[in-house]
Design a protein around this motif. Sequence first.
Motif, mmCIF file in Angstrom:
data_model
loop_
_atom_site.group_PDB
_atom_site.id
_atom_site.type_symbol
_atom_site.label_atom_id
_atom_site.label_comp_id
_atom_site.label_asym_id
_atom_site.label_seq_id
_atom_site.Cartn_x
_atom_site.Cartn_y
_atom_site.Cartn_z
ATOM 1 N N ASP A 1 0.815 -1.216 0.000
ATOM 2 C CA ASP A 1 0.000 0.000 0.000
ATOM 3 C C ASP A 1 0.850 1.268 0.000
ATOM 4 O O ASP A 1 1.698 1.443 -0.852
ATOM 5 N N PHE A 2 0.655 2.151 0.993
ATOM 6 C CA PHE A 2 1.486 3.348 1.121
ATOM 7 C C PHE A 2 1.963 3.449 2.561
ATOM 8 O O PHE A 2 1.192 3.216 3.503
ATOM 9 N N HIS A 3 3.236 3.823 2.732
ATOM 10 C CA HIS A 3 3.782 4.075 4.070
ATOM 11 C C HIS A 3 4.788 5.218 3.995
ATOM 12 O O HIS A 3 5.557 5.312 3.034
ATOM 13 N N HIS A 4 4.790 6.044 5.035
ATOM 14 C CA HIS A 4 5.671 7.207 5.043
ATOM 15 C C HIS A 4 7.147 6.810 5.113
ATOM 16 O O HIS A 4 8.019 7.605 4.765
ATOM 17 N N GLU A 5 7.430 5.576 5.529
ATOM 18 C CA GLU A 5 8.817 5.108 5.579
ATOM 19 C C GLU A 5 9.481 5.084 4.204
ATOM 20 O O GLU A 5 10.705 4.983 4.101
ATOM 21 N N VAL A 6 8.684 5.160 3.154
ATOM 22 C CA VAL A 6 9.231 5.121 1.790
ATOM 23 C C VAL A 6 10.215 6.267 1.538
ATOM 24 O O VAL A 6 11.111 6.163 0.698
ATOM 25 N N PHE A 7 10.094 7.359 2.295
ATOM 26 C CA PHE A 7 11.003 8.494 2.132
ATOM 27 C C PHE A 7 12.398 8.225 2.715
ATOM 28 O O PHE A 7 13.356 8.908 2.360
ATOM 29 N N GLU A 8 12.507 7.284 3.639
ATOM 30 C CA GLU A 8 13.741 7.124 4.410
ATOM 31 C C GLU A 8 14.976 6.839 3.558
ATOM 32 O O GLU A 8 16.015 7.499 3.745
ATOM 33 N N PRO A 9 14.938 5.894 2.606
ATOM 34 C CA PRO A 9 16.142 5.684 1.787
ATOM 35 C C PRO A 9 16.576 6.926 1.021
ATOM 36 O O PRO A 9 17.779 7.224 0.958
ATOM 37 N N LEU A 10 15.627 7.659 0.455
ATOM 38 C CA LEU A 10 15.952 8.875 -0.307
ATOM 39 C C LEU A 10 16.713 9.871 0.555
ATOM 40 O O LEU A 10 17.762 10.402 0.145
ATOM 41 N N PHE A 11 16.237 10.124 1.775
ATOM 42 C CA PHE A 11 16.853 11.135 2.630
ATOM 43 C C PHE A 11 18.173 10.639 3.240
ATOM 44 O O PHE A 11 19.124 11.419 3.383
ATOM 45 N N SER B 1 12.005 13.449 10.112
ATOM 46 C CA SER B 1 10.571 13.733 9.946
ATOM 47 C C SER B 1 9.797 12.547 9.380
ATOM 48 O O SER B 1 8.578 12.615 9.260
ATOM 49 N N CYS B 2 10.494 11.451 9.049
ATOM 50 C CA CYS B 2 9.815 10.307 8.433
ATOM 51 C C CYS B 2 9.011 9.480 9.434
ATOM 52 O O CYS B 2 7.969 8.936 9.092
ATOM 53 N N LYS B 3 9.533 9.348 10.665
ATOM 54 C CA LYS B 3 8.846 8.509 11.653
ATOM 55 C C LYS B 3 9.478 8.735 13.017
ATOM 56 O O LYS B 3 10.629 9.163 13.122
ATOM 57 N N GLU B 4 8.731 8.392 14.062
ATOM 58 C CA GLU B 4 9.188 8.683 15.424
ATOM 59 C C GLU B 4 10.403 7.858 15.843
ATOM 60 O O GLU B 4 11.097 8.241 16.793
ATOM 61 N N ASP B 5 10.687 6.731 15.164
ATOM 62 C CA ASP B 5 11.852 5.935 15.558
ATOM 63 C C ASP B 5 13.140 6.366 14.857
ATOM 64 O O ASP B 5 14.224 5.872 15.182
ATOM 65 N N MET B 6 13.054 7.313 13.935
ATOM 66 C CA MET B 6 14.227 7.725 13.172
ATOM 67 C C MET B 6 15.339 8.354 14.007
ATOM 68 O O MET B 6 16.515 8.238 13.641
ATOM 69 N N PRO B 7 15.041 9.029 15.140
ATOM 70 C CA PRO B 7 16.150 9.586 15.924
ATOM 71 C C PRO B 7 17.205 8.556 16.332
ATOM 72 O O PRO B 7 18.397 8.875 16.393
ATOM 73 N N SER C 1 19.099 14.645 17.094
ATOM 74 C CA SER C 1 18.295 13.421 17.187
ATOM 75 C C SER C 1 17.654 13.278 18.562
ATOM 76 O O SER C 1 16.470 12.935 18.677
ATOM 77 N N VAL C 2 18.429 13.548 19.611
ATOM 78 C CA VAL C 2 17.894 13.463 20.983
ATOM 79 C C VAL C 2 16.793 14.502 21.184
ATOM 80 O O VAL C 2 15.726 14.187 21.733
ATOM 81 N N ALA C 3 17.024 15.717 20.722
ATOM 82 C CA ALA C 3 16.024 16.777 20.858
ATOM 83 C C ALA C 3 14.744 16.414 20.107
ATOM 84 O O ALA C 3 13.628 16.635 20.603
ATOM 85 N N TRP C 4 14.910 15.836 18.919
ATOM 86 C CA TRP C 4 13.740 15.445 18.117
ATOM 87 C C TRP C 4 12.946 14.337 18.831
ATOM 88 O O TRP C 4 11.707 14.364 18.839
ATOM 89 N N ALA C 5 13.656 13.393 19.431
ATOM 90 C CA ALA C 5 12.989 12.301 20.157
ATOM 91 C C ALA C 5 12.194 12.835 21.344
ATOM 92 O O ALA C 5 11.046 12.414 21.584
ATOM 93 N N ILE C 6 12.777 13.770 22.083
ATOM 94 C CA ILE C 6 12.074 14.372 23.235
ATOM 95 C C ILE C 6 10.840 15.116 22.761
ATOM 96 O O ILE C 6 9.748 14.984 23.337
#
Length: 457
Positions: free
Chosen positions: A143-153, A178-184, A211-216
């Motif tokens: 289907d569609f998932h926002h994780e699709v952006f991760e390899p590009l970035f 910005s792709c997903k909450e686990d990216m930090p 990354s730490v700031a984004w996770a918080i």
Amino acid sequence: QAEDGIRDVERSRGLGDVYKRQTLVFVWVKISQHLTFRTGAYDLSMYDSALSNTIKGNFMYTRWLGRNFFSEHFAPVLLLLLPFYILCDNPLTLVILMAVIVVLSAYPLYLIAKDKLSSKLASLAIAFIYLNYDFLIKGFLFDFHHEVFEPLFIFTAFIFLYKNKPLRYFIFVILGLSCKEDMPVYVAMFGIYACLVEKKCKLGILTIAISVAWAILTFKIIIPMSFPNQPGATKFIERWSQHGNSYTQIALTLLTHPQYLFGKKFILAALRLLIPLAFVPIASPFTLLLCIPPILLNTTSGYDQMYNLAGHYAFPIIPYVFIALVLGLKNIKNKFPKKFNMILICFCIYGLFENINNLNAYVITKHDFIGYSAVKAIPNNVSVSAQTSIIPHLNRSHQAYLLPQKLDTDYIIFDEKRFRWPMTDEEYNTLLQKFKNHNDYELKFSGDGFYLFKKIP
């Protein structure tokens, strides 16, 4: 010099032609998947609903959750798609964009390979293997998932890291976050890599700090604010409940029981990722270490889709595997310069044959045309309960529900030949038979496994 310039132009055109053809293939595969009723309610319609509602003033609200999408996943990268939804408010927009993003992500990988291997032919082969890599195709077809952006970035950030262009690097670091909450977690590892391998400590430390700031921000402010009734943690923590009931408990359990970290699931996942690439990424071990956090996050969970790296769950791992592949080939070239061309040819042949048959288009059949007729028979502005595969084809005026969540709607539609989730076959057949004999519903349409029932006034 003039001849060299002509050759460069011809090669550029050739590369452009390859990407155009590959884009068309990927776009058609996704469109044919959608048109043959193989997309679903939650993994397409959920995103479609959030973006459609946003352009209408109801920011990221998705009716499939009954709340803001950011309470489920903090993925502000989705906002980049709003201009496309303003132009065409339709689930097909997401379907096409996913294909374009996947193909586009191969281009920075091609540039990395060209820079590191000094071979356009090898770079094209790696890009082609990437676009046919089993885990990429499985994620692409889900289907569609926002994780699709991760390899590009991630690929693009890596280019600007080794080219020492910090501003551009941090732009893509933030896009990656910005792709997903686990990216930090994964981006922080990128920072460690910048310190230890690229010897760019300031850049690496700043990457870790961001990354730490984004996770918080994500876990302490955004997700709780988007879902006020949520008890301080994302609901997905339940997937690690066998290790504890809080982030702290889970972390302590895993750190004090390494057998949970590097057990059978981890080994199997690593093997499945590396076998299609002939284990070449191992030749760049420090780069391959970047894969460990996303693999561990998946393999320590109790959710089978995650620890099997099904669908989109491999997306954050794939770019690190292919960066390690390129750098592994570079290390092999440096160590065996005279044998490198033969090694490269063998690898390319192996990689192409291992991955080339992973992508196939769907054939639109008579069954699908009957399905369009069944959906068209549903009037506007009514409530409809439908299978997950039918929901993306209902129009915006329909008040849609996923079977079997609500069984007293104005219309109920079944398709015996497509995905029946979340029901088992037995549950599905029992429910269908119930409506065939239901006193309050009449059969309005049937054909080739489609059944449309209308509530009797």
